[in-house]
Design an enzyme around this catalytic site. Sequence first.
Site, PDB file in Angstrom:
ATOM      1  N   ASP A   1       0.851  -1.185   0.000  1.00 29.62           N
ATOM      2  CA  ASP A   1       0.000   0.000   0.000  1.00 29.62           C
ATOM      3  C   ASP A   1       0.893   1.242   0.000  1.00 29.62           C
ATOM      4  OD1 ASP A   1      -1.766   2.070   0.531  1.00 29.62           O
ATOM      5  OD2 ASP A   1      -2.964   0.911   1.964  1.00 29.62           O
ATOM      6  N   HIS A   2       0.867   1.988  -1.108  1.00 27.16           N
ATOM      7  CA  HIS A   2       1.746   3.151  -1.235  1.00 27.16           C
ATOM      8  C   HIS A   2       1.338   4.300  -0.317  1.00 27.16           C
ATOM      9  CE1 HIS A   2       5.016   5.236  -2.842  1.00 27.16           C
ATOM     10  NE2 HIS A   2       4.794   5.108  -4.139  1.00 27.16           N
ATOM     11  N   ARG A   3       0.172   4.213   0.312  1.00 28.93           N
ATOM     12  CA  ARG A   3      -0.236   5.245   1.271  1.00 28.93           C
ATOM     13  C   ARG A   3       0.552   5.140   2.565  1.00 28.93           C
ATOM     14  NH1 ARG A   3      -6.488   3.960   1.755  1.00 28.93           N
ATOM     15  NH2 ARG A   3      -5.520   1.902   2.013  1.00 28.93           N
TER      16      ARG A   3
END
Length: 413
Positions: free
Chosen positions: A382-384
């Site tokens: 998850d790039h968040r």
Amino acid sequence: MIAVKLHDIGEGMTEGEILKYYVKPGDYVKADQPLLEVQTDKMVAELPAPTEGTVKEIIIKEGTTVEVGTTLLYIEAKKKEIQNKQVVSVANEKIKTEIKEMVPFEQKQIFYTPHRRVLATPYTRKIARDNNINIEEVPASDPSGRVTEEDVYRYIEQKRNSTKTIPQKTKSLSNEETIQQTSLIEEIALNPIRKKISKKMTKSIFTIPHVTSFDEINMTKLMNMRKELKDSGYSISVAAFLIKALVIALKDFPVFNAELDDKNEKLHVKKYYNIGIAVDTTEGLLVPVIHNADKKSIQFIHDEIKRLNEQARNGKLKIDDMKDSTFTVSNVGPLGSTGATPIINYPETALIAFHKTKKMPIVSKNDEIIVAQMMNVSLSFDHRVADGATAVNFINRFKELVEEPNILLLELI
């Protein structure tokens, strides 16, 4: 009269298919006696009788898929049981009439309620906003007018399809040719597990900004250690070693053993390590869980993988076997896979896939060409919550433990 309803027998269950009844009208049943068999999105389960009495009427037919809360049948309880239960006569008759007239869940009509304050959860509204959708334009599949996240996704897909250019046919088909082509189309209804997979994967890919990092790992030393153990009478799967190494790496990089609370903008880092194992079955993909893998031996993990795989393929997984995973592993190597971009098991923050191990020529540290057993891995995250550098460092730590099994053993002491 006691109404027996379909209740939630698993995490997040919303519907189930009635497979078969064990009773018929007029049968006398005891409390907790199995009444029917239900197929959920994860397993087959039995619903017991809530009280002792006589089966008066079966409402829902076998093979029908209904929502949680639907009345399935009625039991006339013994008098002493009736005194201890709330009897709702008028409401039950109304529900009974509505159920007889309702259509199957898959055939619900769409209810349009223009120019109104839309009923929808904050999460559903966020999905609409993120995709530049006016939620008031989204048709609701619920008779109450509530718009669900599935309604929004369906509306997005419809808009996409409507913008595609349809090529002009150079030659129109005759009625006979059309009939012939239609006869070659087979319609296959999605089973409950496949429907659940579809919804969960759609939610994951629309919610999480996926990034996948690829690498290759030299498995030679680990494979040699495994062979030595096997010669000594200890048969341990490669996956058991990999999961143990994975847990150690997760402790060093806890962001990948977490869950993002997007609404409150907080990351819940979990200090327990429950590893989900993706299992391919004839009904679809299931993810049973090895709980507290950090506290289990490599031998125990091997035995647990074997047990969960057998239970999954035989349709005998229990609810507890499917709960509370914190990180998921997809071991697709035995199937021959060499690479993939796996979808994260929402709401987790990462998923790793192990691919095929094969012999390849590589250049050693001494600049010599040698043959090694190499395995590709792909980590979707998850790039968040993490950046590419964090993912690479996580894989490097995992890689170190696998390529040098002696270091792995030292970490277990």
